[in-house]
Scaffold this motif. Structure first.
Motif, mmCIF file in Angstrom:
data_model
loop_
_atom_site.group_PDB
_atom_site.id
_atom_site.type_symbol
_atom_site.label_atom_id
_atom_site.label_comp_id
_atom_site.label_asym_id
_atom_site.label_seq_id
_atom_site.Cartn_x
_atom_site.Cartn_y
_atom_site.Cartn_z
ATOM 1 N N ILE A 54 0.766 -1.118 0.100
ATOM 2 C CA ILE A 54 0.023 0.030 -0.208
ATOM 3 C C ILE A 54 0.829 1.262 -0.148
ATOM 4 C CG2 ILE A 54 -1.532 1.294 1.412
ATOM 5 C CD1 ILE A 54 -2.912 -1.366 2.226
ATOM 6 N N CYS A 55 1.787 1.373 1.007
ATOM 7 C CA CYS A 55 2.724 2.372 0.985
ATOM 8 C C CYS A 55 3.573 2.616 -0.278
ATOM 9 C CB CYS A 55 3.787 2.354 2.147
ATOM 10 S SG CYS A 55 4.806 3.592 2.452
ATOM 11 N N GLY A 56 3.761 1.596 -0.990
ATOM 12 C CA GLY A 56 4.696 1.656 -2.317
ATOM 13 C C GLY A 56 3.773 2.290 -3.412
ATOM 14 N N SER A 57 2.541 1.790 -3.411
ATOM 15 C CA SER A 57 1.633 2.324 -4.457
ATOM 16 C C SER A 57 1.293 3.689 -4.077
ATOM 17 C CB SER A 57 0.351 1.494 -4.563
ATOM 18 O OG SER A 57 0.541 0.332 -4.780
ATOM 19 N N ARG A 58 1.082 4.259 -2.861
ATOM 20 C CA ARG A 58 0.775 5.444 -2.507
ATOM 21 C C ARG A 58 1.996 6.582 -2.857
ATOM 22 N NH1 ARG A 58 -3.168 4.441 2.769
ATOM 23 N NH2 ARG A 58 -4.968 3.482 1.406
ATOM 24 N N LEU A 59 3.103 6.131 -2.585
ATOM 25 C CA LEU A 59 4.395 6.683 -2.984
ATOM 26 C C LEU A 59 4.633 7.263 -4.470
ATOM 27 C CD1 LEU A 59 6.981 5.173 -0.138
ATOM 28 C CD2 LEU A 59 6.055 7.549 -0.459
ATOM 29 N N GLN A 60 4.295 5.830 -5.113
ATOM 30 C CA GLN A 60 4.357 5.905 -6.701
ATOM 31 C C GLN A 60 3.388 7.012 -7.121
ATOM 32 O OE1 GLN A 60 4.082 2.057 -8.516
ATOM 33 N NE2 GLN A 60 4.307 3.051 -10.460
ATOM 34 N N ARG A 61 2.167 6.994 -6.611
ATOM 35 C CA ARG A 61 1.088 8.041 -7.134
ATOM 36 C C ARG A 61 1.328 9.289 -6.897
ATOM 37 N NH1 ARG A 61 -5.350 7.403 -6.533
ATOM 38 N NH2 ARG A 61 -5.675 8.689 -8.285
ATOM 39 N N ALA A 62 1.901 9.644 -5.657
ATOM 40 C CA ALA A 62 2.414 10.830 -4.920
ATOM 41 C C ALA A 62 3.701 11.469 -5.992
ATOM 42 C CB ALA A 62 2.500 11.039 -3.720
ATOM 43 N N GLY A 63 4.312 10.348 -6.001
ATOM 44 C CA GLY A 63 5.982 10.729 -6.810
ATOM 45 C C GLY A 63 5.646 11.070 -8.383
ATOM 46 N N GLU A 64 4.737 10.400 -8.902
ATOM 47 C CA GLU A 64 4.254 10.688 -10.383
ATOM 48 C C GLU A 64 3.608 12.318 -10.453
ATOM 49 O OE1 GLU A 64 2.179 7.340 -11.334
ATOM 50 O OE2 GLU A 64 3.902 6.228 -11.678
ATOM 51 N N GLN A 65 2.860 12.340 -9.542
ATOM 52 C CA GLN A 65 2.187 13.847 -9.404
ATOM 53 C C GLN A 65 3.090 14.840 -9.117
ATOM 54 O OE1 GLN A 65 -0.863 13.548 -6.779
ATOM 55 N NE2 GLN A 65 -2.362 12.244 -8.313
ATOM 56 N N MET A 66 4.149 14.668 -8.177
ATOM 57 C CA MET A 66 5.070 15.617 -7.788
ATOM 58 C C MET A 66 6.306 15.936 -9.013
ATOM 59 S SD MET A 66 5.176 14.560 -3.909
ATOM 60 C CE MET A 66 5.609 16.029 -2.899
ATOM 61 N N ILE A 67 6.730 15.041 -9.602
ATOM 62 C CA ILE A 67 7.737 15.022 -10.440
ATOM 63 C C ILE A 67 7.426 15.876 -11.679
ATOM 64 C CG2 ILE A 67 7.280 13.110 -11.940
ATOM 65 C CD1 ILE A 67 10.368 12.260 -11.393
ATOM 66 N N ALA A 68 6.174 16.040 -11.881
ATOM 67 C CA ALA A 68 5.667 16.965 -13.053
ATOM 68 C C ALA A 68 5.714 18.330 -12.658
ATOM 69 C CB ALA A 68 4.038 16.377 -13.333
ATOM 70 N N LEU A 69 5.908 18.581 -11.526
ATOM 71 C CA LEU A 69 5.862 19.848 -11.303
ATOM 72 C C LEU A 69 7.542 20.315 -10.821
ATOM 73 C CD1 LEU A 69 2.725 20.099 -8.857
ATOM 74 C CD2 LEU A 69 2.931 21.016 -11.084
ATOM 75 N N PRO A 70 7.983 21.422 -11.325
ATOM 76 C CA PRO A 70 9.286 21.624 -11.206
ATOM 77 C C PRO A 70 9.675 22.054 -9.601
ATOM 78 C CG PRO A 70 8.586 22.786 -13.070
ATOM 79 C CD PRO A 70 7.452 22.294 -12.538
ATOM 80 N N ARG A 71 8.957 22.573 -8.925
ATOM 81 C CA ARG A 71 9.245 22.885 -7.632
ATOM 82 C C ARG A 71 9.266 21.860 -6.727
ATOM 83 N NH1 ARG A 71 4.993 26.772 -3.949
ATOM 84 N NH2 ARG A 71 6.615 26.635 -1.877
#
Length: 101
Positions: A54-71
């Motif tokens: 569960i943690c891995g999936s949530r990290l992946q989803r959050a990471g994919e969203q965050m990596i799209a934003l330069p900040r």
């Protein structure tokens, strides 16, 4: 140890200001009750493979969203790296099937 990756993730998330305490982390990132991480520490137990998944999936989803934003790209990349570590633990614990030819 699976517990080591959970502690590393918890420290990363608290350091980034994403979670405020163990209870939030246990509920929001591990999918368990607020006392889950505290109980693991008290009993000197390992987290379940389900919590890791569960943690891995949530990290992946959050990471994919965050990596799209330069900040937030750097923290997004860190989330994805931690997600990969979780997936590695899940894969190691997975049952191998014998295919019948």
């Amino acid at each position: 140890m699976k517990k080591d990756i959970i502690i590393e993730i918890y420290e990363t998330l608290t350091g980034a200001g994403v979670v405020a305490n163990e209870g939030d982390f246990s509920q929001d990132w591990l999918g368990h009750c607020e006392s889950y991480l505290r109980t693991l520490r008290f009993k000197k137990a390992e987290p379940s493979i389900g919590a890791i998944a569960i943690c891995g999936s949530r990290l992946q989803r959050a990471g994919e969203q965050m990596i799209a934003l330069p900040r937030y790209r750097h923290i997004g990349a860190r989330f994805l790296a931690l997600s990969e570590k979780c997936h590695e633990h899940v894969n190691v614990d997975s049952v191998q099937l014998e295919l019948v030819g």
